[in-house]
Every structure is written in structure tokens, then in C-alpha cells.
Motif scaffolding. Sequence first.
Motif, PDB file in Angstrom:
ATOM      1  N   HIS A   1       1.382   0.845  -4.811  1.00 36.52           N
ATOM      2  CA  HIS A   1      -0.191   0.676  -5.096  1.00 36.52           C
ATOM      3  C   HIS A   1      -1.014   1.638  -4.386  1.00 36.52           C
ATOM      4  O   HIS A   1      -1.124   1.508  -3.076  1.00 36.52           O
ATOM      5  CB  HIS A   1      -0.479  -0.652  -4.818  1.00 36.52           C
ATOM      6  CG  HIS A   1      -1.772  -1.186  -5.247  1.00 36.52           C
ATOM      7  ND1 HIS A   1      -2.305  -2.559  -5.095  1.00 36.52           N
ATOM      8  CD2 HIS A   1      -2.964  -0.414  -5.620  1.00 36.52           C
ATOM      9  CE1 HIS A   1      -3.634  -2.474  -5.628  1.00 36.52           C
ATOM     10  NE2 HIS A   1      -3.986  -1.336  -5.932  1.00 36.52           N
TER      11      HIS A   1
ATOM     12  N   VAL B   1       0.663  -1.242   0.101  1.00 43.74           N
ATOM     13  CA  VAL B   1      -0.084   0.009  -0.115  1.00 43.74           C
ATOM     14  C   VAL B   1       0.897   1.212  -0.090  1.00 43.74           C
ATOM     15  O   VAL B   1       1.815   1.428   0.817  1.00 43.74           O
ATOM     16  CB  VAL B   1      -0.853   0.002   1.162  1.00 43.74           C
ATOM     17  CG1 VAL B   1      -1.727   1.472   1.220  1.00 43.74           C
ATOM     18  CG2 VAL B   1      -1.723  -1.153   1.250  1.00 43.74           C
TER      19      VAL B   1
ATOM     20  N   GLY C   1     -11.111  -2.938  -9.638  1.00 44.40           N
ATOM     21  CA  GLY C   1     -11.287  -2.774  -8.279  1.00 44.40           C
ATOM     22  C   GLY C   1     -12.503  -3.225  -7.729  1.00 44.40           C
ATOM     23  O   GLY C   1     -13.308  -4.529  -8.529  1.00 44.40           O
TER      24      GLY C   1
ATOM     25  N   GLY D   1      -2.020  -5.840  -8.391  1.00 48.58           N
ATOM     26  CA  GLY D   1      -2.142  -5.961  -7.005  1.00 48.58           C
ATOM     27  C   GLY D   1      -1.550  -7.214  -6.484  1.00 48.58           C
ATOM     28  O   GLY D   1      -0.730  -7.352  -5.250  1.00 48.58           O
TER      29      GLY D   1
ATOM     30  N   TYR E   1      -4.290   2.715  -3.520  1.00 45.46           N
ATOM     31  CA  TYR E   1      -5.477   2.017  -3.636  1.00 45.46           C
ATOM     32  C   TYR E   1      -6.722   3.290  -4.030  1.00 45.46           C
ATOM     33  O   TYR E   1      -6.623   4.105  -3.484  1.00 45.46           O
ATOM     34  CB  TYR E   1      -6.154   1.484  -2.486  1.00 45.46           C
ATOM     35  CG  TYR E   1      -5.448   0.095  -2.205  1.00 45.46           C
ATOM     36  CD1 TYR E   1      -6.247  -1.030  -2.665  1.00 45.46           C
ATOM     37  CD2 TYR E   1      -4.618  -0.187  -1.398  1.00 45.46           C
ATOM     38  CE1 TYR E   1      -5.752  -2.361  -2.444  1.00 45.46           C
ATOM     39  CE2 TYR E   1      -4.099  -1.513  -1.304  1.00 45.46           C
ATOM     40  CZ  TYR E   1      -4.775  -2.609  -1.609  1.00 45.46           C
ATOM     41  OH  TYR E   1      -4.483  -3.682  -1.536  1.00 45.46           O
TER      42      TYR E   1
END
Length: 281
Positions: A227, A96, A266, A179, A229
Motif C-alpha cells: 500500500h 505501508v 482517501g 487498506g 499511500y
Amino acid sequence: ADVPKLNGFQNLIVYGNDSIFETPFGAALGQFAMLCQAYMSIYNITEEQAAKVSVKNHGNALLNPNAQSPLRIAVEDVLNSKIIAWPIKFLDCSLVSDIFAAVVFASEERAKELTDDPIWIKGVGHANDVGKFGWREVMNPGMTFGQAPVMRAAAKEAYKMAGITDPLNQIDVAQIQDGFTWLELLTYEMLGFCREGGGGRMIDEGVTHIGGKLPVNPGGGCIGHGHAYGGIGMFDMAECVRQLRGDAGGYQVRPTPNIGLVETMGGSAMSVSTVFILGRS
């Protein structure tokens, strides 16, 4: 029972699922683990092939001065890293990240006023699916659990608009959601870069490496560069623009790429996907 403290994003993922049959498997990671298991079983994809995505993307990040996770690793390092939710291991996962990008959208006339080197949107596609696993096959007759029909639908729409009929040979560089390593392999297939079940062979043959026929995530992808989000699609679009302009430095795929693809997904259990085709002219 004690209820774990979750942030807003985690709440959205966990409590948007079926509370009896899905939530106990965990947010995002547990769901993807089940999808990975199905994908492996149906198409004989191996843990070693998934590990090669990690080796590629962490290695690409070594060429990107802005990457969060540049690592020189081997397949064995990935296989021996901590199991998070089998078959997903620590080095199969992205971190993250706190990263950002800005993209300016403008009309043709205004774009030519703003820059001497505009990048054009040639095609765009978007698709949604149900977020609950138990409904997925009912809502998509003929699909196989372990696939991602939203990606295929979004790509089909974008390809039609852009006139793409042979993605492997017409696209010069691709930024796709990775991911988890398995997700990159599956996305090769859903975007039509290869036949279904051919994702493992693509990574085995180096097709998606820098210097390969269709480089994927040359700056490291989510696994290598980080990444964010909810915002990774915009970041990947900026990365694709950088490639098309020849501004990617050490991870530039070729001097003058002409067509790039940006894919992001997503939602719960891969329930939404968007695909952009970008071009220099």
C-alpha cells in the motif's frame, strides 16, 4: 502532554479532523474502526467475513512475484492476530509500502503510435465529501453512518460514461482500495457489485476470488502487494492494465478480460473517491 511525532501524511489526517471529538480516536485507523463497527452493526457483517478478505488477498499475493506480503493463512490466523483498533486486527491491515508505477496517458492517435495494444479509458468518476464525521450525515441526507457515499457517487458517474448498467456482469476484473479488510467488503456494495449488506455474502461465496464471477484484487491488493499511500490508485491502474493485456502471469484472472475497474479512495474518513473504467476496445 507529550505529542507524538507524526510525518506529513499523518499530520494531514490527524489535524484535519475535529480536534475534540475525532482526533483522540487516532489517525485513520481509529476512524476506520468506528466505521467498521457501524458497518457490522447495521448489516450483520462478521469478523470472519472480513478475515476471508485477508486470506484471499494474502493468498493472491503468493501468485505475484512482486508482492510484499504473500502469506498462506487461515481465517483463524486473522482472528487471532493482534487487535489494533477493534474490530481491526493486524492481519486485517495493509502494510505501508515503497512501490511505484507509471502510466502513460495519450490521445487516441498518439496511443496507437506508442503501442499495438492500448488500453482505453471508458469512463471516469470522482467525488468528494466532508472529512469530519460529525458533518457527514448532515451533508448526505438519508445516508447511514458506515457507508461511503463518495464511492457510490464516483462509480455512478464512471458507469454512466462507460455504459455500465450491471457492474457484476459487465466488469471482468476490479482493483479496489483495501487498506483494511472491511473496506473491501463495503466497497463491493458501494460500487454496486451487490446490494447493501451483501458484501459478506460475496466473499463467502467466492465471487471475488480468482476464478470467481468478478475477481477483485487478484494480485493481492493493498493487503497483499503493498500500500503506497497517496499513489496506490496509479499502481492499481497499472495492475488493471496488466490484467486486460493478459500479462499478469500466475494471477491472470482469465485469458481475455475486456473491462476492468479501478477504484481508489482517501482523505479523512473516506472523504474522496475516484473510479476508472478501462477497456480493451
